[in-house]
Design a protein around this motif. Structure first.
Motif, PDB file in Angstrom:
ATOM      1  N   LEU A 152       0.829  -1.207   0.000  1.00  0.00           N
ATOM      2  CA  LEU A 152       0.000   0.000   0.000  1.00  0.00           C
ATOM      3  C   LEU A 152       0.865   1.259   0.000  1.00  0.00           C
ATOM      4  N   ASP A 153       1.968   1.219   0.746  1.00  0.00           N
ATOM      5  CA  ASP A 153       2.872   2.365   0.773  1.00  0.00           C
ATOM      6  C   ASP A 153       3.490   2.603  -0.601  1.00  0.00           C
TER       7      ASP A 153
ATOM      8  N   ASN B 291       1.197   4.238  -3.285  1.00  0.00           N
ATOM      9  CA  ASN B 291       0.973   5.686  -3.159  1.00  0.00           C
ATOM     10  C   ASN B 291       2.170   6.519  -3.615  1.00  0.00           C
ATOM     11  N   GLN B 292       3.222   5.875  -4.087  1.00  0.00           N
ATOM     12  CA  GLN B 292       4.415   6.612  -4.505  1.00  0.00           C
ATOM     13  C   GLN B 292       4.254   7.191  -5.907  1.00  0.00           C
ATOM     14  N   GLU B 293       4.982   8.269  -6.146  1.00  0.00           N
ATOM     15  CA  GLU B 293       4.880   8.983  -7.425  1.00  0.00           C
ATOM     16  C   GLU B 293       5.355   8.129  -8.590  1.00  0.00           C
TER      17      GLU B 293
ATOM     18  N   ARG C  14       2.643   5.955 -10.023  1.00  0.00           N
ATOM     19  CA  ARG C  14       1.697   6.711 -10.852  1.00  0.00           C
ATOM     20  C   ARG C  14       2.317   7.077 -12.195  1.00  0.00           C
TER      21      ARG C  14
END
Length: 320
Positions: free
Chosen positions: A210-211, A214-216, A219
């Protein structure tokens, strides 16, 4: 190896030596505080005091405490852990004789926990918003909460008693000379230990995934046309591995320590059962030797985990 890494390694080795000294001292002196007298255990109830004193002299337990401490610690440098008070055989020999049961049990459960928990933890993270992901997380939490001895009893009742698929416990007299029977006797203990450890690891893998999600960079990879699983594999695996490696070190140590309970439940003649038997009989050299080696193993695993984390995560290499 850079100077920073070398300095860090030397400091960690210094801490390791100091920790081993403190751990060995604590084990030695705490065992002497516990009630019970090995000489009394060896003799019949109501033996005369003269006979008890003679046995104490024979065992060497009547010597000054610091003398016993110095002799035991001096023997550690030569690999001499002393002799059993009851069998009069070297402690190290007894421990080595039990490792063919304990090591396969602990290592098999460790590997099985990784093989189960990593894909299940990633699945739970990717499906966190639907029923399947929530169910996996709930089952993992339940596995953490259940006492391991109770899980073992349920596994024996279900698989060995009700279905009669595998033996409920014990180990072949000829050991690994009969590999089929030896493997069969370890299946249920490995399953029990895996349930407890995989449940814990699933939670950490899910959190680490999950961590990473959420990282750039994830994405960015998705915007370039990568599917989510491929983006995790190509860019998230190494970043998410660093915190999980720390948990794996704790998990392997837990596998070794967990065998004390598991071997008792399944009547396995391993290091854990040796330790419990020696505690009951007040065989102090065996207890302190086994506990010291287990403690040393845990400390060495902690050092190995720190070094592996620095190899995986370049951000840690420059830290003192």
């Amino acid at each position: 190896m850079g100077l920073t890494m070398l300095g860090y390694l030397l400091r960690r080795l210094g801490w390791l030596v100091g920790s081993l000294f403190l751990a060995g001292s604590a084990v030695f002196f705490l065992l002497r505080v516990l009630p019970g007298d090995p000489a009394v255990t060896l003799l019949a109830v109501g033996s005369p005091p003269e006979q008890i004193e003679a046995i104490r002299h024979q065992l060497g337990t009547d010597r000054p405490l610091l003398t016993q401490y110095g002799d035991w610690f001096g023997g550690l440098f030569t690999g001499n852990l002393g002799d059993s008070l009851f069998t009069r055989t070297p402690v190290l020999e007894q421990i080595v004789d039990r490792l063919p049961v304990t090591l396969p049990l602990a290592l098999s459960a460790f590997v099985a926990s990784i093989l189960v928990a990593v894909p299940v933890g990633v699945f739970a993270a990717l499906r966190r918003r639907n029923a399947a992901g929530v169910a996996v997380s709930g089952l993992a939490q339940l596995g953490i909460a259940l006492p391991i001895f109770w899980v073992g009893i349920v596994v024996v009742w279900l698989v060995a008693v009700q279905w009669r698929w595998l033996p409920p416990g014990g180990f072949p007299r000829n050991g690994w000379q009969d590999p089929g029977a030896a493997v069969q006797s370890l299946v249920l203990p490995v399953v029990t230990l895996t349930i407890a450890q995989a449940s814990l690891l699933v939670r950490y893998v899910r959190s680490a995934t999950l961590d990473v999600l959420n990282q750039e960079y994830i994405r960015t990879a998705r915007s370039l046309g990568y599917s989510l699983p491929r983006a995790l594999w190509r860019h998230g695996l190494r970043n998410g591995a660093a915190p999980v490696v720390n948990v794996l070190g704790v998990l392997l140590a837990g596998s070794l320590l967990g065998t004390v309970v598991i071997e008792s439940v399944f009547a396995l003649p391993g290091l854990g059962s040796l330790l419990l038997t020696s505690v009951k009989s007040r065989d102090l050299p065996v207890v302190q030797g086994a506990v010291f080696l287990m403690t040393a193993t845990v400390l060495l695993l902690g050092l190995a985990v720190d070094l592996i984390q620095r190899l995986i995560d370049p951000r840690l290499r420059g830290q003192a």
